[in-house]
Scaffold this active site. Sequence first.
Site, PDB file in Angstrom:
ATOM      1  N   ARG A  54       0.893  -1.269   0.012  1.00  0.00           N
ATOM      2  CA  ARG A  54       0.051   0.086  -0.036  1.00  0.00           C
ATOM      3  C   ARG A  54       0.780   1.097   0.098  1.00  0.00           C
ATOM      4  O   ARG A  54       0.617   2.279  -0.713  1.00  0.00           O
ATOM      5  CB  ARG A  54      -0.905  -0.046   1.162  1.00  0.00           C
ATOM      6  CG  ARG A  54      -2.115  -0.714   1.049  1.00  0.00           C
ATOM      7  CD  ARG A  54      -2.552  -1.367   2.309  1.00  0.00           C
ATOM      8  NE  ARG A  54      -1.677  -2.390   2.644  1.00  0.00           N
ATOM      9  CZ  ARG A  54      -1.954  -3.770   2.458  1.00  0.00           C
ATOM     10  NH1 ARG A  54      -3.186  -4.118   2.111  1.00  0.00           N
ATOM     11  NH2 ARG A  54      -1.115  -4.505   2.819  1.00  0.00           N
ATOM     12  N   THR A  55       1.799   1.335   0.922  1.00  0.00           N
ATOM     13  CA  THR A  55       2.342   2.682   1.266  1.00  0.00           C
ATOM     14  C   THR A  55       3.335   2.973  -0.156  1.00  0.00           C
ATOM     15  O   THR A  55       3.168   4.129  -0.581  1.00  0.00           O
ATOM     16  CB  THR A  55       3.179   2.499   2.536  1.00  0.00           C
ATOM     17  OG1 THR A  55       2.399   2.196   3.570  1.00  0.00           O
ATOM     18  CG2 THR A  55       3.817   3.999   2.667  1.00  0.00           C
ATOM     19  N   LYS A  82      26.194  -5.790  -1.778  1.00  0.00           N
ATOM     20  CA  LYS A  82      27.488  -5.939  -1.791  1.00  0.00           C
ATOM     21  C   LYS A  82      28.357  -5.415  -0.746  1.00  0.00           C
ATOM     22  O   LYS A  82      29.549  -4.949  -0.794  1.00  0.00           O
ATOM     23  CB  LYS A  82      27.928  -5.228  -3.181  1.00  0.00           C
ATOM     24  CG  LYS A  82      27.469  -5.983  -4.397  1.00  0.00           C
ATOM     25  CD  LYS A  82      27.790  -4.942  -6.023  1.00  0.00           C
ATOM     26  CE  LYS A  82      27.082  -5.289  -6.778  1.00  0.00           C
ATOM     27  NZ  LYS A  82      26.915  -4.112  -7.792  1.00  0.00           N
ATOM     28  N   ARG A 104      11.162   3.848   4.162  1.00  0.00           N
ATOM     29  CA  ARG A 104      10.514   2.800   5.267  1.00  0.00           C
ATOM     30  C   ARG A 104      11.795   1.698   5.763  1.00  0.00           C
ATOM     31  O   ARG A 104      12.633   1.442   4.706  1.00  0.00           O
ATOM     32  CB  ARG A 104       9.669   1.529   4.642  1.00  0.00           C
ATOM     33  CG  ARG A 104       9.186   0.644   5.550  1.00  0.00           C
ATOM     34  CD  ARG A 104       8.001  -0.111   5.075  1.00  0.00           C
ATOM     35  NE  ARG A 104       6.849   0.707   5.335  1.00  0.00           N
ATOM     36  CZ  ARG A 104       5.615   0.083   4.987  1.00  0.00           C
ATOM     37  NH1 ARG A 104       5.521  -1.115   4.601  1.00  0.00           N
ATOM     38  NH2 ARG A 104       4.586   0.756   5.206  1.00  0.00           N
ATOM     39  N   HIS A 132       4.640   5.817  11.413  1.00  0.00           N
ATOM     40  CA  HIS A 132       3.924   5.599  10.215  1.00  0.00           C
ATOM     41  C   HIS A 132       3.046   6.942  10.003  1.00  0.00           C
ATOM     42  O   HIS A 132       1.697   6.744   9.865  1.00  0.00           O
ATOM     43  CB  HIS A 132       3.335   4.190  10.178  1.00  0.00           C
ATOM     44  CG  HIS A 132       3.047   3.927   8.509  1.00  0.00           C
ATOM     45  ND1 HIS A 132       3.249   4.740   7.549  1.00  0.00           N
ATOM     46  CD2 HIS A 132       2.634   2.725   8.180  1.00  0.00           C
ATOM     47  CE1 HIS A 132       2.824   3.816   6.396  1.00  0.00           C
ATOM     48  NE2 HIS A 132       2.346   2.763   6.952  1.00  0.00           N
TER      49      HIS A 132
HETATM   50  N1   CP Z   1      -0.601  -0.147   5.898  1.00  0.00           N
HETATM   51  C1   CP Z   1       0.539  -0.239   5.224  1.00  0.00           C
HETATM   52  O1   CP Z   1       1.452   0.157   5.661  1.00  0.00           O
HETATM   53  O2   CP Z   1       0.673  -1.213   4.374  1.00  0.00           O
HETATM   54  P1   CP Z   1       1.984  -1.762   3.360  1.00  0.00           P
HETATM   55  O3   CP Z   1       2.819  -2.514   4.443  1.00  0.00           O
HETATM   56  O4   CP Z   1       1.429  -2.735   2.582  1.00  0.00           O
HETATM   57  O5   CP Z   1       2.559  -0.375   2.985  1.00  0.00           O
END
Ligand code: CP
Length: 305
Positions: A54-55, A82, A104, A132
Amino acid sequence: MRHLLSTEALDRETLTALLDDADEFAEVLTRPQPKVPALRGKTVATMFFEPSTRTRMSFEKAAKALSADTMSFSPGTSSLSKGESLKDTVLTVRAMGVDLMVVRHKATGAPWRIADWLDIPIVNGGDGAHQHPTQALLDCLTIRQHFGTLDGLRIAIVGDIRHSRVARSDIFAMSALGADVTLVGPPTLLPIDPDAWPVDVSHDLDDVLEELDVVYLLRVQTERGGGSVFPSLAEYTTRYGMTTERFRRLKPDAVVLHPGPMNRGVEIGHDVADDERALVLQQVTNGVAARMAVLFALLGGDTDA
Ligand code: CP
């Protein structure tokens, strides 16, 4: 706002401005040509050192809908294998002419380190069990679209709060926007010091169920140790799952949210997940508009465009 790393310092005014912009971008996304030239000439890089559906994809869609170019980093096929360091990796990508990075990483604080190393805006796309922030924005947008406001709403965040960056971001954003937030879960899945947060705590979902406007269900994060602190998933479902029976006891206008990915049959019943009062796919749709608002704010988008 130079970066978006956490919701903790976002006040009501800033959050409201972002949600107002997100509502406008949501309208843009319904047009036959769902695109505006606001960030033409800018490049957004998604740097995901942990998996995401999603993100990552919604940030890419958001950047493209604002006419920015996108670059996507995949650790498995990169020179990390590497031995290249995190710092050299992000300096290298920055040197290609990137204007903003979405990061992330499994390590808490990694986006803050990268923000120190680079001279461009950094958006935290999820760091460990910490924060988040864009998930919180899309959650608040979804709730505000449904109820018109978060003021006075009773919201329960249910489940593995200890390992949840979503919960940590939602708590601050929802509270700043006027909601009353209750954390619900067994003591082993609650944070060690919930008194430090603007929340109430309950260990019994059935105690609070009938008072709630929003039930926000969390996935048990087995990858962060969440599955090892209660006897079985079946017991978890019995005590904390949004079963069909519990769903029927909610207020008639109460809604269910989940950040995804869902474990159907564990924290959310199969039928509940598909009910129209489960706003899970609306959350996903709103993720694009909310992330457009963030990119626009951080990259100083052209308002006329
Ligand atoms: N809700 C969320 O962060 O989903 P993803 O891990 O798929 O990005």
